[in-house]
Design an enzyme around this catalytic site. Structure first.
Site, PDB file in Angstrom:
ATOM      1  N   ILE A  91       0.877  -1.155   0.000  1.00  0.00           N
ATOM      2  CA  ILE A  91       0.000   0.000   0.000  1.00  0.00           C
ATOM      3  C   ILE A  91       0.923   1.216   0.000  1.00  0.00           C
ATOM      4  CG2 ILE A  91      -0.174   0.035   2.528  1.00  0.00           C
ATOM      5  CD1 ILE A  91      -3.040   1.036   2.216  1.00  0.00           C
ATOM      6  N   SER A  92       0.568   2.236  -0.733  1.00  0.00           N
ATOM      7  CA  SER A  92       1.426   3.424  -0.841  1.00  0.00           C
ATOM      8  C   SER A  92       1.574   4.128   0.503  1.00  0.00           C
ATOM      9  CB  SER A  92       0.836   4.410  -1.854  1.00  0.00           C
ATOM     10  OG  SER A  92       0.819   3.848  -3.140  1.00  0.00           O
TER      11      SER A  92
END
Length: 115
Positions: free
Chosen positions: A102-103
């Site tokens: 996930i960023s």
């Protein structure tokens, strides 16, 4: 310490023409500080994103506070369990499954601000 200055890099494409390309887009260390927004809780993380100027609109702040990042990330060593708070609320990419991340939260905040 001090700020980062913009600088350009000369790139010579295969056709021999020289073009300029921006290497750093940071005006100063105070204008982009996402990497310093980490915390040990979701509220702390969002508060730091607001403090650092990544998140500025109330709607984006409210959305980030409602969705706890810990529910989306996974532990580094065991992908079936939630991460510890240090991993979940670090302003860095976090594992979400096999070969996937996930960023970083500052990227989510910035993208939401641009919508």
């Amino acid at each position: 310490a001090g700020g980062h200055s913009s600088r350009a890099v000369l790139v010579r494409p295969r056709n021999g023409m020289i073009r300029r390309r921006a290497a750093l887009l940071f005006a100063s260390a105070t204008s982009v500080r996402g990497w310093m927004s980490s915390s040990t809780s979701n509220d702390g993380l969002v508060s730091h994103l607001v403090r650092d100027g990544i998140v500025s609109t109330p709607a984006v702040e409210a959305a980030l506070r409602r969705l706890d990042r810990k529910h989306f990330a996974r532990a580094v060593d065991e992908p079936t369990r939630p991460p510890d708070d240090r991993t979940a609320y670090a302003d860095a990419p976090a594992p979400i499954g096999p070969m996937a991340t996930i960023s970083a939260p500052h990227m989510h905040g910035r993208c939401l601000e641009l919508l």
